[in-house]
Design an enzyme around this catalytic site. Structure first.
Site, PDB file in Angstrom:
ATOM      1  N   LYS A 149      54.336 -49.809  38.518  1.00 30.18           N
ATOM      2  CA  LYS A 149      53.388 -49.531  39.593  1.00 30.18           C
ATOM      3  C   LYS A 149      52.192 -50.465  39.529  1.00 30.18           C
ATOM      4  O   LYS A 149      51.783 -51.037  40.539  1.00 30.18           O
ATOM      5  CB  LYS A 149      52.935 -48.063  39.493  1.00 30.18           C
ATOM      6  CG  LYS A 149      51.958 -47.655  40.573  1.00 30.18           C
ATOM      7  CD  LYS A 149      51.540 -46.202  40.435  1.00 30.18           C
ATOM      8  CE  LYS A 149      52.754 -45.291  40.434  1.00 30.18           C
ATOM      9  NZ  LYS A 149      52.463 -43.940  40.905  1.00 30.18           N
ATOM     10  N   ARG A 185      46.753 -42.604  37.247  1.00 29.32           N
ATOM     11  CA  ARG A 185      48.207 -42.375  37.351  1.00 29.32           C
ATOM     12  C   ARG A 185      48.947 -43.135  36.259  1.00 29.32           C
ATOM     13  O   ARG A 185      48.646 -44.296  35.994  1.00 29.32           O
ATOM     14  CB  ARG A 185      48.742 -42.916  38.679  1.00 29.32           C
ATOM     15  CG  ARG A 185      48.225 -42.237  39.916  1.00 29.32           C
ATOM     16  CD  ARG A 185      48.696 -43.019  41.149  1.00 29.32           C
ATOM     17  NE  ARG A 185      48.032 -42.571  42.357  1.00 29.32           N
ATOM     18  CZ  ARG A 185      48.536 -41.639  43.175  1.00 29.32           C
ATOM     19  NH1 ARG A 185      49.695 -41.061  42.879  1.00 29.32           N
ATOM     20  NH2 ARG A 185      47.883 -41.273  44.246  1.00 29.32           N
ATOM     21  N   GLY A 232      58.120 -37.915  37.967  1.00 29.22           N
ATOM     22  CA  GLY A 232      57.729 -36.547  37.605  1.00 29.22           C
ATOM     23  C   GLY A 232      57.607 -36.306  36.121  1.00 29.22           C
ATOM     24  O   GLY A 232      57.313 -35.194  35.685  1.00 29.22           O
ATOM     25  N   MET A 281      55.646 -37.968  33.894  1.00 26.62           N
ATOM     26  CA  MET A 281      54.348 -38.138  33.234  1.00 26.62           C
ATOM     27  C   MET A 281      53.221 -37.748  34.166  1.00 26.62           C
ATOM     28  O   MET A 281      53.442 -37.355  35.298  1.00 26.62           O
ATOM     29  CB  MET A 281      54.238 -39.545  32.681  1.00 26.62           C
ATOM     30  CG  MET A 281      55.106 -39.656  31.420  1.00 26.62           C
ATOM     31  SD  MET A 281      54.912 -41.225  30.618  1.00 26.62           S
ATOM     32  CE  MET A 281      54.996 -42.300  31.989  1.00 26.62           C
ATOM     33  N   ARG A 298      57.651 -49.944  47.699  1.00 20.29           N
ATOM     34  CA  ARG A 298      58.811 -50.093  46.799  1.00 20.29           C
ATOM     35  C   ARG A 298      60.044 -50.301  47.655  1.00 20.29           C
ATOM     36  O   ARG A 298      60.039 -49.993  48.844  1.00 20.29           O
ATOM     37  CB  ARG A 298      58.969 -48.865  45.904  1.00 20.29           C
ATOM     38  CG  ARG A 298      59.062 -47.580  46.705  1.00 20.29           C
ATOM     39  CD  ARG A 298      59.063 -46.359  45.803  1.00 20.29           C
ATOM     40  NE  ARG A 298      58.992 -45.158  46.652  1.00 20.29           N
ATOM     41  CZ  ARG A 298      58.791 -43.936  46.195  1.00 20.29           C
ATOM     42  NH1 ARG A 298      58.608 -43.728  44.903  1.00 20.29           N
ATOM     43  NH2 ARG A 298      58.765 -42.908  47.016  1.00 20.29           N
ATOM     44  N   HIS A 354      84.279 -31.354  32.377  1.00 22.41           N
ATOM     45  CA  HIS A 354      85.596 -31.165  32.983  1.00 22.41           C
ATOM     46  C   HIS A 354      85.508 -31.260  34.503  1.00 22.41           C
ATOM     47  O   HIS A 354      86.290 -31.963  35.149  1.00 22.41           O
ATOM     48  CB  HIS A 354      86.155 -29.805  32.555  1.00 22.41           C
ATOM     49  CG  HIS A 354      87.484 -29.481  33.158  1.00 22.41           C
ATOM     50  ND1 HIS A 354      87.620 -28.772  34.326  1.00 22.41           N
ATOM     51  CD2 HIS A 354      88.730 -29.795  32.754  1.00 22.41           C
ATOM     52  CE1 HIS A 354      88.907 -28.658  34.601  1.00 22.41           C
ATOM     53  NE2 HIS A 354      89.603 -29.256  33.673  1.00 22.41           N
ATOM     54  N   SER A 382     103.424 -59.260  36.901  1.00 24.88           N
ATOM     55  CA  SER A 382     102.498 -58.277  37.440  1.00 24.88           C
ATOM     56  C   SER A 382     102.288 -57.220  36.373  1.00 24.88           C
ATOM     57  O   SER A 382     103.247 -56.648  35.866  1.00 24.88           O
ATOM     58  CB  SER A 382     103.086 -57.657  38.710  1.00 24.88           C
ATOM     59  OG  SER A 382     102.286 -56.569  39.108  1.00 24.88           O
ATOM     60  N   CYS A 401      98.637 -54.406  39.188  1.00 19.77           N
ATOM     61  CA  CYS A 401      98.837 -53.445  40.253  1.00 19.77           C
ATOM     62  C   CYS A 401      98.591 -52.067  39.661  1.00 19.77           C
ATOM     63  O   CYS A 401      98.530 -51.907  38.460  1.00 19.77           O
ATOM     64  CB  CYS A 401     100.231 -53.569  40.854  1.00 19.77           C
ATOM     65  SG  CYS A 401     101.552 -53.348  39.675  1.00 19.77           S
ATOM     66  N   TYR A 457      95.495 -62.200  40.954  1.00 22.87           N
ATOM     67  CA  TYR A 457      95.275 -61.211  42.009  1.00 22.87           C
ATOM     68  C   TYR A 457      95.195 -59.810  41.420  1.00 22.87           C
ATOM     69  O   TYR A 457      95.579 -59.589  40.268  1.00 22.87           O
ATOM     70  CB  TYR A 457      96.386 -61.264  43.073  1.00 22.87           C
ATOM     71  CG  TYR A 457      97.720 -60.757  42.599  1.00 22.87           C
ATOM     72  CD1 TYR A 457      98.046 -59.395  42.698  1.00 22.87           C
ATOM     73  CD2 TYR A 457      98.669 -61.611  42.049  1.00 22.87           C
ATOM     74  CE1 TYR A 457      99.265 -58.919  42.254  1.00 22.87           C
ATOM     75  CE2 TYR A 457      99.882 -61.139  41.603  1.00 22.87           C
ATOM     76  CZ  TYR A 457     100.177 -59.792  41.699  1.00 22.87           C
ATOM     77  OH  TYR A 457     101.371 -59.317  41.248  1.00 22.87           O
TER      78      TYR A 457
END
Lengths: 925, 925
Positions: free
Chosen positions: A48, A118, A127, A129, A362, A480, A807, A875, A895
């Site tokens: 900042k 600040r 949020g 500090m 910003r 999970h 491949s 592939c 490729y």
């Protein structure tokens, strides 16, 4: 962001004549002190502070202020909470400079200067500090300000805010004490908004606040503004070491030794009258990327009024009606900032008595659609290069074009009721189901369901698959729920804190709002936001002209070709539309599962005699030929790699367990049969079923993945290979007759030894020669092999002597290199492994560089020693994964091939791979 | 013998002054002509000719003779059947020299010289080419010989043999014409032996033979002995190009351009009276290797009388009683030949009128037991070095000690009724079963069965496994029968020609003998011989003092250590007895299949709660500890590698199909139940079975080999690892307390990523530390890993940083490197692959050098870069395969581990590997 690129050590020891404080107008001096590197400037002044100084330098009106450096913070902490020598003196010096610039003085009741203090670390820690506003107020200053401004309410309100903020942040008084007082005051006049408190109420609140501080803190509220300032700076320093900030840094992999800078900025007010205003604006539209300012403002208001929505805001274009000069200046500044930062800007401004101040700028957040349009526009405007445009777009943003997203209008009316981790992108809306069985049932009834669970387990998977989206209250990015949702492309938000699921009441509570099972919620897996209502969705599509343009640039920079995996004409057509340069994998077995064909396939497998078998094989030929004809037409001369039959034959036979159940049922029916004819019919059925079972058992394998499949089928039943090759070349002949160019490549799967390949190649060439003879065409038989067995990679030198292309079937190659069946692993130990961090990545999602990658490297080494310009690609799913594409390029593949939908992502990733190589070769080592 | 070492080209073109003929006394000249190389001498003179000349040079009495060279044969064939210039002149010159030496003249009725004309190629081709004896007879010579010898019967018999042999071999008359005449003559006097024909009968036969030749051949029987000789030589030359010989060479990989030499030897006769004799003898006992002559002789007899058994022979030691001087001279010569050839000799001799002649000597065939004793004795006698003794024994010979073999006495009385390919060693005796089901049934009734089939198919395997041995009438060395028999260690003879199996009559016919199903046969899979009777067997054992001595020499030369795979105390004891230097693999899961333990294991797997699971794990500990204690005691301080639990858990659960059948049965019972209590009991049983089924299904995997097993179990359930490690170290502590040294090494299976290993190592070390603390012992936790997943090999550099040793699980490594499940492949495509030659070797039997070997090489490269003296071995079946052991040594492994019974084979193979390296480094490249 990884540990490496954020960890940095403050190598030099601090000395007493260090410069600890820089005015916003001293950027050049800060740059000199760190050898001009912008990255180090940000390390010194914080993100900042550096930006505020930068804006100051380019002439953007920023309220005067200064930055206490992050090094000062570190030094303060190192000294156990003591300012290093001369720091305070330097602060006072810069403060004096502000006073000179503003004509105001800290603590002077007649023309009081107020400042904000600040925090501002190198990397944004939103949020995490502390901030203290309105420093400089005390009873005397308040009285003076009321007298001079005539706005008593505003001044008193600022004062009570300062005491509360200072009390809690600096003096450590628990915020609840202040909130209790405010609640009581609001209750007394039956309102829910602090803004409704009148002057008397505010005065009474202020007195209460003062006594809370006096009672609860070790010292009373400091009336000397300089004490306030000093203590606020110290508090920001201390907050760097707070538990909350340390936890955040650990999670975000930000080093602990960076320290935070502190910005002291003179306060400006947008609520001093009709010549004042405040607002926020983006330099372009954040939803669709269209050029032109977008934002909101309020006349005679404070910044938080715009955000809080207590008063209806007005669109930024109307500022021209109210304050044409200010509007014009802001537009000019917005453009200047965009040019300076070479990106769309998100700005905060305040107009104080006809003077415009920029409080912050910003790079603006934007949707994927906006990101693409902005990047393309910026490049076309000449502000950035095409390479930069391409590099600014992430693969996830391309992917987002495919996901459903919320309708922007509908969304703007919706309220975020919770936020969790955005673990699987896309938006979803549906009714809450709290258990997987219910989710499955409702889904089967045609309802859109969001499965909401505290966390998910393997038992929940059927419900997860049935749901449109998944929301959990706990779990992280490798939980999970996260892994399964990503795996199966279900939007998901996990670990949404404050979401309380009550399985007995069948309710979900979001902070204060409680909803019932069956009520609608919406989740955005791209942002992590959760909404308590149904929100209209827009289906994803790729037909965006900006995307098309961006990807065409990507293609120009790429060396890797992108092909698609497609088994049918429609798939191939889609692939071509998405920009595939060919078909990298056509799986012929998918053609045999068609209900028309499966019985013939089964006949082939279960044939008692060779004649019967050959008849069945012959019956399959026309089907195959028709499929290939469609593919060739769709690809119009682009290469089409067709893989010969791969899966074990039992996959074409009926399910064994079902048949077992059927036999058991028949036996029971037999027992219950009362008539002879019934009896006989059941006996017949049982005998038939038993015969089928014998066939199934004959083809049953302990580890079918490693059994009789792939080339092994072709070696055992060369007639199958002949049939497939004949179908391929006959289809090619048909398409050539139509005047369409065609380039088929035949791929032999699962080769482990060159001899298998050589024999199959011979069969294919014979079939090709017969078709050529019969049809009078000349078309070379291009025959290659799939490298999916480690031994093929290890003996590639031999294989390459005979193969026209390679491949990498990286799915099987990964399975065999790891000794890990994907099905079993993903429903078994793999999720545990990923959760526990045994594996850092799912190797089926991201190609494993150390093992599988090394094998590919060895393979190419061997193959290219034999045939230097051997074509070789990957592939399978890895072909659509950006990290894997990067690896593929590094390994020297020519490729990648992926599902048609992933082709655009892969095209971008291929360009990124190239840019990464370029930048790594340009960067001095 | 491979193509490479037998193919050689006659580089020089023939010239007219070439020497085409060498007398047996011209060896030095032959040597000079080929630069002294013995191999080339054999190429020139053939094996037999070279040996006859060699014996002549060292003073062994050999009947005078000469050799027409193999180059002459080639030149003759090249010229389309014409002698090269001067060849015949050279023959006549050498013939004259024989006449001078013997004082006899070809064709002279008073002192006639008779000669034999025998083929003799470089490599023995038994029975494949032609021989003509008694050349030199005609009516006049016969009359003269009868007059001078007084032995009319002998002379006439020789004459009729010459005409028959010459007629069929040289003139191409079908032998049946001659045999028909002989049959009739025998029938006339009701005898089955030609020897019983009297003088009149012989005279009549001779006349008939002459007219057969006159009628059937293009020319009459040549009366000029020189014509006989010339034509016989041509016939031998021609026989080289005969179909029979060409086929043999193709099968034996002998080059076609070698040609055959022809040996012309003066005939000597052992049947000229009581001063004559003939016999065969080995210089040592061919059955047990004991020193001293062994053989048979007959006074006044021809060589074929000894072989044919028409008269009872006498043991060679009795020759001393009859002809003490001759006996002594023969013994002296036998010893001389043994010293000269540095090996046990198999000799033919004839004594003609008190003069001893050696007709042939060659290295004697012997049993494996004899081979070992002879090698050891020769080394101890100083005739050969210990290295040579070791190198002369093949791994198969060591193996033979383990196989049952026929009792020598019983065998000598048995008659070989057929011979086939010796594809799977060992002897077996039993009743003939002609189909696998019957074989299985009879075996289950306790009968020893030989499965006799035209050929076998996968459907026959159950019968093959039930049988003691397998005999087939067709198929080769890579037929199904051969592969399966070897695989499962069943003695087998395949492709026995002339064996005719009649499946409707249930009979087997061997040439003329027909036996019934259920009759006894015996087969020797080591030799390929088949006998039509029950022959007593001797079980194999390794407790042979000569074997022990030989293997101790092998150990001295080896660098590779040989360890054993053993899971139990008795296995370990046997391993130690067989010379294992440690346990290379103890599979702990085998311990859990014990009926005592399986229920606890199942309890562990099916536990509902963690406590229940931990209790079950705790209950397993004492069992494990007891097992390890036994192992440690047996190995007495030698290293013992213990592998942690490896198989997927479902292997410990009941069989799914059985349970399904049980449920179906219960459902039927339920339907039939008539009482309520009965009904309830069935319902309970079904519920229980369904619960079990749910567990089984939860652990079911599509490809269990690649599923949740090995280290994955340990990572998911670290308590299991802790239990196993604790049991290991507690057992070690117990054994240390007994004063026995102990060296446990803990092996983590199926590692694919270093992180898995690191985590398990931590668990093991913690357990070790706790035991050490509790028991007050100090014992390092040596922890290594099994390399059985390709990725482990590819990332060995990382793994080696943390592992103390590596062990290649080459079975799994082969499966994964080839993408081929052993179970599925061997019951599926692998046999077809081997039969069709797609794979030249079964990679599960012989380690694949190109693929798996390369991976091992890469692994060791990586591992030793991190830890230069990393211990690394192979365990599993390859560890007992000689070829694989050779490869292991080349790759730089430090040990191999195999089943206890294979340890002696492996010890020998390890020495061979070393000798091969030595000889390859000694040989100039």
């Amino acid at each position: 962001m990884t540990m490496e690129n954020v960890r940095e050590h403050d190598a030099e020891a601090a000395t007493t004549d260090d410069q600890w404080v820089y005015g916003f107008d001293e950027l050049s001096s800060a740059e000199r002190s760190v050898d001009g590197s912008w990255d180090r400037v940000r390390g010194l002044l914080g993100g900042k502070g550096a930006n505020l100084a930068d804006m100051t330098r380019i002439g953007v009106p920023v309220p005067p202020g200064f930055t206490v450096t992050a090094r000062a913070c570190n030094e303060y902490l190192r000294r156990g909470g003591e300012f290093p020598p001369t720091l305070w003196e330097q602060v006072l010096e810069r403060l004096h400079s502000i006073e000179e610039k503003t004509g105001k003085t800290l603590g002077d009741p007649s023309r009081p200067l107020l400042v904000a203090c600040r925090s501002g670390a190198k990397f944004s820690m939103p949020g995490m500090m502390d901030t203290v506003l309105d420093i400089g107020l005390n009873d005397a200053v308040v009285a003076g300000m009321i007298a001079s401004s005539g706005n008593e309410h505003f001044v008193l309100d600022s004062y009570r805010r300062l005491i509360q903020m200072f009390g809690s942040v600096v003096l450590g008084v628990h915020d609840e004490y202040f909130e209790d007082v405010l609640s009581a005051a609001r209750a007394a006049i039956s309102t829910s908004s602090d803004a409704d408190l009148d002057i008397d109420a505010l005065r009474s609140v202020i007195e209460s606040f003062k006594s809370i501080v006096a009672q609860r803190a070790s010292i009373p509220f400091p009336t000397d503004p300089l004490d306030q300032l000093r203590m606020a700076i110290e508090a920001v320093f201390e907050s760097w070491d707070g538990k909350r900030a340390r936890d955040y840094r650990a999670a975000a992999h930000i080093a602990n030794d960076l320290g935070t800078a502190v910005n002291v900025v003179s306060m400006v007010f947008g609520n001093t009258g009709d010549e004042s205003a405040t607002g926020v604006a983006m330099s372009r539209n954040a939803t669709n990327g269209a050029p032109g300012l977008e934002g909101d403002f309020l006349i005679n208001a404070q910044g938080e009024d715009v955000v809080a929505g207590t008063r209806p805001t007005r669109p930024i274009r109307e500022l021209a009606d109210e304050m044409p000069e200010m509007s014009e200046e802001f537009a000019r500044i917005a453009q200047m900032l965009e040019s300076h930062y070479r990106d769309m800007q998100d700005m905060e401004f305040t107009i104080e008595n006809g003077v415009l101040w920029l409080l912050q700028t910003r790079d603006g957040k934007r949707t994927a659609q906006a990101a693409v349009r902005i990047a393309v526009d910026l490049a076309n405007e000449g502000m950035i290069s095409r390479s930069e445009a391409v590099s600014r777009i992430s693969p996830e943003q391309i992917e987002a074009f495919l996901h459903p997203r919320f309708d922007a209008a509908a969304l703007s009316a919706a309220e975020v009721i919770a936020t969790g981790l955005n673990v699987s992108p896309g938006a979803a809306t549906g009714v809450v189901a709290l258990d997987p069985d219910l989710a499955e049932r409702w889904a089967s009834e045609g309802r859109d369901v969001i499965l909401v669970r505290p966390e998910t387990k393997p038992d929940d998977v059927h419900g997860m698959l049935a749901a449109r989206g998944i929301l959990t209250s706990s779990g992280g990015r490798t939980s999970h729920a996260a892994l399964v949702a990503r795996q199966f492309g279900r939007p998901a938000v996990v670990g949404a804190e404050g979401v309380d699921i009550d399985l007995s009441d069948r309710t979900v509570t979001f902070e204060t709002l409680t909803i019932q099972e069956g009520d609608y919620v919406s989740i955005d897996g791209t942002t992590g936001d959760v909404y308590s209502e149904k929100i209209a969705l827009i289906e994803g599509d790729m037909d965006d002209p900006y995307l098309t343009e961006l990807l065409s640039w990507a293609d120009e920079m790429s060396v890797l070709d992108v092909r698609a995996n497609a088994d049918t004409g429609p798939d191939a057509t889609r692939a071509a539309r998405f920009g595939a340069l060919g078909i990298g994998l056509c799986r012929t077995e998918h053609m045999f599962f068609d209900p028309d064909r499966l019985p013939i396939m089964q006949q082939m497998i279960m044939a008692d005699t060779r004649t019967e078998r050959d008849q069945a094989i012959a019956a399959l030929l026309p089907f195959q030929r028709a499929d290939f004809t469609e593919l060739f037409r769709a690809m119009n001369g682009k290469p089409v790699i067709i893989r010969l039959l791969d899966p074990p034959l039992h996959e074409f036979l009926p399910d064994r367990d079902e048949l077992l159940r059927e036999i058991a049922d028949l036996q029971i029916k037999l027992l219950r049969a009362t008539h002879l004819t019934e009896l006989e019919s059941h006996v017949d059925s049982i005998e038939h079923a038993n015969a089928l079972m014998a066939q199934i058992d004959a083809h049953r394998e302990t580890n079918p993945m490693l059994g009789t499949r792939g080339v092994r089928l072709g070696v055992l039943i060369p007639e199958l290979t002949t049939m497939q090759a004949t179908a391929i070349f006959e289809a090619a002949a048909d398409v050539i007759d139509e005047g369409i160019p065609v380039y088929p490549e035949v791929m032999v799967p699962l080769v482990s030894d060159v001899e298998e390949f050589v024999r199959q190649r011979r069969v294919i060439e014979t079939a090709a020669a017969q078709v050529q003879e019969a049809r009078g065409i000349t078309l070379a038989a291009v025959v290659g092999t799939m490298i999916e067995v480690p031994r093929a990679a290890l003996t590639a030198g031999e294989i390459a002597e005979h193969a026209d292309f390679l491949s990498f079937g990286t799915n099987d190659l990964t399975q065999m290199t790891y000794g890990m069946s994907r099905d079993d692993a993903e429903s078994g130990f793999l999720l545990d492994y990923l959760e526990a961090g045994v594996f850092s990545e799912n190797p089926f999602a991201t190609l494993d560089a150390k093992g599988v990658g090394r094998l590919i490297e060895l393979c190419l080494e061997g193959a290219r020693a034999a045939k230097p310009d051997m074509e070789a690609g990957i592939c399978g799913e890895h072909g659509g994964d950006p990290t894997s594409i990067g690896l593929a390029r590094q390994l020297g593949l020519t490729y990648v091939s992926c599902s048609p939908f992933r082709v655009p992502v892969a095209r971008l990733a291929a360009a990124h791979a190239e840019l990464a190589i370029k930048s790594s070769t340009e960067r001095p080592s």
